[in-house]
Enzyme design. Structure first.
Site, PDB file in Angstrom:
ATOM      1  N   ARG A 273       0.862  -1.177   0.000  1.00  8.36           N
ATOM      2  CA  ARG A 273       0.000   0.000   0.000  1.00  8.36           C
ATOM      3  C   ARG A 273       0.902   1.232   0.000  1.00  8.36           C
ATOM      4  O   ARG A 273       1.950   1.231   0.658  1.00  8.36           O
ATOM      5  CB  ARG A 273      -0.907   0.027   1.235  1.00  8.36           C
ATOM      6  CG  ARG A 273      -2.058  -0.964   1.199  1.00  8.36           C
ATOM      7  CD  ARG A 273      -3.132  -0.545   0.199  1.00  8.36           C
ATOM      8  NE  ARG A 273      -4.269  -1.451   0.194  1.00  8.36           N
ATOM      9  CZ  ARG A 273      -4.423  -2.476  -0.655  1.00  8.36           C
ATOM     10  NH1 ARG A 273      -3.500  -2.739  -1.556  1.00  8.36           N
ATOM     11  NH2 ARG A 273      -5.498  -3.234  -0.611  1.00  8.36           N
ATOM     12  N   GLU A 302      -3.196   7.784  -3.546  1.00 13.00           N
ATOM     13  CA  GLU A 302      -3.778   7.224  -4.754  1.00 13.00           C
ATOM     14  C   GLU A 302      -5.140   7.834  -5.063  1.00 13.00           C
ATOM     15  O   GLU A 302      -5.909   8.000  -4.121  1.00 13.00           O
ATOM     16  CB  GLU A 302      -3.933   5.702  -4.539  1.00 13.00           C
ATOM     17  CG  GLU A 302      -3.369   4.920  -5.678  1.00 13.00           C
ATOM     18  CD  GLU A 302      -3.189   3.465  -5.330  1.00 13.00           C
ATOM     19  OE1 GLU A 302      -2.254   3.142  -4.576  1.00 13.00           O
ATOM     20  OE2 GLU A 302      -3.995   2.679  -5.821  1.00 13.00           O
ATOM     21  N   HIS A 320      -1.513   0.527  -9.778  1.00 13.07           N
ATOM     22  CA  HIS A 320      -2.130  -0.467  -8.882  1.00 13.07           C
ATOM     23  C   HIS A 320      -2.720  -1.653  -9.675  1.00 13.07           C
ATOM     24  O   HIS A 320      -3.926  -1.927  -9.593  1.00 13.07           O
ATOM     25  CB  HIS A 320      -3.221   0.202  -8.020  1.00 13.07           C
ATOM     26  CG  HIS A 320      -3.491  -0.532  -6.735  1.00 13.07           C
ATOM     27  ND1 HIS A 320      -3.879   0.092  -5.584  1.00 13.07           N
ATOM     28  CD2 HIS A 320      -3.446  -1.849  -6.427  1.00 13.07           C
ATOM     29  CE1 HIS A 320      -4.058  -0.800  -4.621  1.00 13.07           C
ATOM     30  NE2 HIS A 320      -3.796  -1.998  -5.119  1.00 13.07           N
TER      31      HIS A 320
END
Ligand SMILES: NC(=O)C1=CN([C@@H]2O[C@H](COP(=O)(O)OP(=O)(O)OC[C@H]3O[C@@H](n4cnc5c(N)ncnc54)[C@H](O)[C@@H]3O)[C@@H](O)[C@H]2O)C=CC1
Ligand SMILES: O=C(O)C(=O)CO
Length: 386
Positions: A273, A302, A320
């Protein structure tokens, strides 16, 4: 009053109402739900990230369960709305669930599902791809070719790092971290150093056995070491890949001080992450250390990148996509749907979330169980004996 959100409806007369906040790959997950008397509503809104208000509108007055996405903020407000609508089941279509406030779900008696296992190898393969791309400067070289700059072979052109015989460092040697470690050790004959809160005996045994195999065949063996601190990994490894969960203990795990501990020519990979790395500090480190390279699948804010990151030639950046293989994404959709369906039907919880293959076999009906509910214990849900 929340604005209405556009939907596509399957099996309109189904007894149970389940909402999916996004269209998901494959059709098996849809069939598994509608065969079990579910009216399925799939959100068809164009915008990528739904707001809490959008999801409240989707939940409406009566909703048994929701399949949601890692981009959504599943906290007190949404679990309260789901509970008011009679819902008891939510599943992320993801293994990571840092977007979910599990305590809030517990408060409203909502089961929270995730999708472990099915994405392990796919995600590890992307981490390996980024490692290679960074080591061999693939993206820079590709841009150079496309720009028409190649005018002949040169001894110094895009010289990168050889992985063979170097040390790969893994931080968070769980399912994905271990799979990545095996790929790098076996594929590139790298030594391993890892840091995790728990010992990974299976991984250690694998590296030992592979080292013995190499030795028996007259090759240089590989070795493993379990580090006693994360800093030890950062100091010793040539390629470091981050695979922990994101929680309070791993937020900004890699910060300015820790970046400074790493070798000047090290490669850092993040497929966990974004907030595990202090991205502002990383941008500065990339600027100061042109031989240091990163491969990033995830970002701190993000979908945005911190200023300056996009300009760094020593960064390989992808949006991602670590779990984005067809088989995995269809399997994630299936597991998420079965988590929600299983809870609605009162099925028990599958005993081993690391062994989800029986749910993914397209030629057989799935077991009558919820594949993975992270708060099963807190809610006192029964375990499957299957
Ligand atoms: N980029 C992507 O598309 C994907 C990202 N992920 C991320 O990867 C994470 C890991 O997934 P899995 O391997 O399936 O989970 P896992 O639970 O098997 O592994 C996580 C490991 O992190 C370790 N850990 C926790 N806190 C730590 C700390 N402070 N320091 C060192 N290690 C620590 C745990 O002990 C565990 O072994 C997910 O939580 C998710 O956030 C997962 C799939 C795809
Ligand atoms: O599963 C996860 O946690 C992801 O990030 C997407 O696969």
């Amino acid at each position: 009053m929340a604005k209405p959100v556009s939907i596509e409806v399957w099996n309109p007369n189904g007894k149970y109402r389940v909402v999916s906040t996004k269209s998901m790959p494959g059709t098996r997950w849809i069939n598994l739900l509608i065969e079990q008397d579910v009216r399925l509503e799939i959100c068809t809104e164009k915008k990528t990230i739904l707001s809490v208000d959008d999801i409240i509108a989707l939940i409406g007055d009566k909703c048994d369960g929701v399949i949601g996405q890692l981009t959504e903020d599943w906290g007190e407000t949404l679990f309260a709305a789901l509970s008011r609508a009679g819902g008891t089941a939510f599943s992320n279509m993801a293994v990571g669930y840092n977007n979910v406030d599990v305590n809030a779900a517990n408060k409203y008696g909502v089961a929270v599902g995730n999708t472990p296992g099915v994405l392990t190898e796919t995600t590890a393969e992307l981490a390996a791809s980024l490692s290679l791309a960074a080591a061999r400067r693939i993206v820079e070289a590709d841009e150079f070719m496309r720009a028409g700059l190649y005018d002949g072979w040169l001894p110094h052109l895009f010289v990168g790092n050889l992985l063979k015989g170097q040390t790969v460092g893994v931080i968070g040697a769980g399912r994905i971290g271990s799979a990545y470690a095996r790929m790098m050790v076996e594929g590139f004959k790298m030594n391993l150093i890892y840091y995790d809160l728990y010992q990974s005996t299976r991984l250690e045994k694998f590296v030992t056995a592979y080292g013995e195999f190499l030795k028996a065949n007259g090759e240089t063996p590989v070795y493993w070491k379990r580090a006693s601190s994360m800093d030890e990994v950062l100091r010793e490894a040539d390629v470091i890949s981050l695979h922990p969960v994101l929680d309070k203990t791993t937020y900004h795990l890699v910060n300015k001080e820790r970046l400074a501990m790493m070798k000047k020519e090290a490669i850092l990979i993040n497929c966990s992450r974004g907030p595990v790395i202090d991205e502002v500090a990383l941008v500065e480190h990339l600027k100061q250390n042109p031989m240091f390279r990163v491969g990033l699948d995830v970002f701190e804010d993000e979908p945005y990148m911190k200023p300056g990151l996009a300009e760094q030639k020593n960064a390989v950046i992808v949006p991602h996509i670590a779990s984005a293989s067809k088989w995995t994404r269809e399997g994630m959709a299936t597991l998420a749907a079965l988590n929600v369906l299983g809870k609605i039907k009162g099925y028990p919880i599958w005993g081993d979330p690391n062994r989800v293959e029986p749910f993914l076999n397209e030629n057989a009906p799935p077991p009558a169980a919820c594949p993975s509910i992270v708060n099963a214990k807190a809610l006192g849900l029964p375990s499957s004996k299957l």
